[in-house]
Design an enzyme around this catalytic site. Sequence first.
Site: not given
Length: 673
Positions: A116, A200, A235, A275, A288, A290, A348
């Site tokens: 990344k 970031e 996320n 993305e 990024e 993938n 969750f």
Amino acid sequence: MFKKLLIANRGEIACRIIRTAKRLGIKTVAVYSEADRDALHVDMADEAVPIGPAQAAQSYLDIGKIVAAAKATGADAIHPGYGFLSENAAFARALEKERIVFVGPNPKAIDAMGDKIESKKLAAKAKVSTVPGHLGVIKDAKEAVKIAGEIGFPVMIKASAGGGGKGMRIAYSTKEVAEGFASSKSEAKSSFGDDRVFIEKYVEEPRHIEIQVLGDKHGNVIHLGERECSIQRRNQKVVEEAPSPFLDAKTREAMGAQAVALAKAVGYDSAGTVEFIVNKDRKFYFLEMNTRLQVEHPVTELVTGLDLVEEMLKVAAGEKLILKQKDVKLKGSAIEVRVYAEDPTRNFLPSTGRLVLYRPPALGTEGGITTRLDSGVEEGGEISVYYDPMIAKLVTHAPKRIEAIEQMGRALDAFAIDGFRHNIPFLAVLMRNARWRERRLSTKFIADEFPEGFKPPTPVGAVRDALVAVAASIDHLSNLRRRAITQQMYGEPVRFAERRVVELGEEAVHVTVEGGLDGPTVVTFDGEGSGKRKRKVTLATSWCFGEPVWEGTINGVPAWVQVRPILNGVHLTFQGVEAEGRVFTPREIELMGKMPVKVKADMSKFLLCPMPGLVVSLNVTEGQEVATGDPLCVVEAMKMENVLKAERDGKVAKVLTKPGDSLSVDAVILEFA
């Protein structure tokens, strides 16, 4: 094309790849850990090879074992799926050395885009819009705090080799940076074998939109439109759709062009995803890339008509892309939800256990509307603590977005799972959410719409009437069946009162039930409150006792209500609303009022484990004073570390666990004085 394909993965993606390989006439090889000995992907494959213990580091992440399995079975290609070794350049090189084809991009592209930090440097060099941040390796928490202060809060701490929400933390203060840095490094190390992280700027209220790219080994690269994945928790994506309801044609074209340019710059030659985060003004920033097949690829398949696994296999075999950019047409709207073994009412947190019941909804295409399920489990299987908690992906496709949403709502109502907590009720509520339907999305959607966490809605209006009517009708049908039993004692036939009281949660609803076994059941609600008229609900169904889903019509409208027998009634789930419907006669209600009420035990002095997991560390000792918000314990479940914090000031009286202990839900970790 290949003769034999080994799938270096597990669960639904392994099953998904096997299905396409079989359709193409390719023999398949599964690999499995000790925890997956009886897994569905093992049964589906032509051959299966054991590769070690349940821990991923000793099985699915062990390159030597995967290569050995391929050589032993004569596999000439390996598809890595997603996660595990799918973005590992060393794995691709190891296969290249053994002359086994890696069904994915070349190692150089993985190196360039899989890291990344390096990918952001390359993107900036290629003049792709990037988010401000520090792209160097960060040595320690002190340096992380300094860098975060220079960038400006809030910031995102991310694993360089990460994906799937692992090793990611949002920090709004220096304290959160220090805590998040340690957790991100630890998660990154356990999930990817690489503990490097970077920081970031966190763009607030962004939309997460990604472009699917596809390249071959002849320099051709195209994009297949976008997917919107803005609805996330921790996320990690929960709901995805294609196309995005937010993009206009101009932005779609610009994002697609940048994605293709970036892929070409690194010689990309497989399926991959670029993305972006997009702000309210449709300004987009590279996030990024993938270098693998995405979890959410089915929505792209349904709107383009392509099989991305097939395309990856063809490209890996050296075939040229037949499809040109001008040939890519997006038809209709597709929505995917991820069905997770997790408890939405506990923020969750993961849930595990045996699949006592697993009954998917009806699948296929009818009236131009498609329902698809990508799953890797079956009834009787077990959801393990060692891997990702996803059970299945449910996908719908229709000419219009609202039609796909409506079908998803119906399919979720009919999807019966039992044995542990899962997120289907949450997803069913989400499908009826006004903001979701109106396309007003951001990655903070769940936090905004459920600020106090998810709580199943209270039954009201038509949903409440439907639940009462179904509970009353099931009780009525049971009575009719018992009335028809032969060889009963002589005397007057058994008569059951038609008037009933349905206790739905804390509410008592008085109804009268009429009808027979061979026709519709009519439930008449007594006038509730001053001046209210009686009203009727008519139900028609072919439902039989023992079936987990009541399917029929309620006042002529098709409905699916999940029912589980409980004492004096049924546990009901409908449109995400859960309630216990207990049915009594008026006299039984009168007598119940004279019974003593059981008082629940006070557990406020204990720290309970909120999910099944492994104790990673304890941050306190007996006798220690703690303040609100202090970290007490770290519990790992399904590759995610969860920090349990003090909810109030207090003193630790007893520590009842130790690092390495495996805990069940509500197991006592600490006792406070």
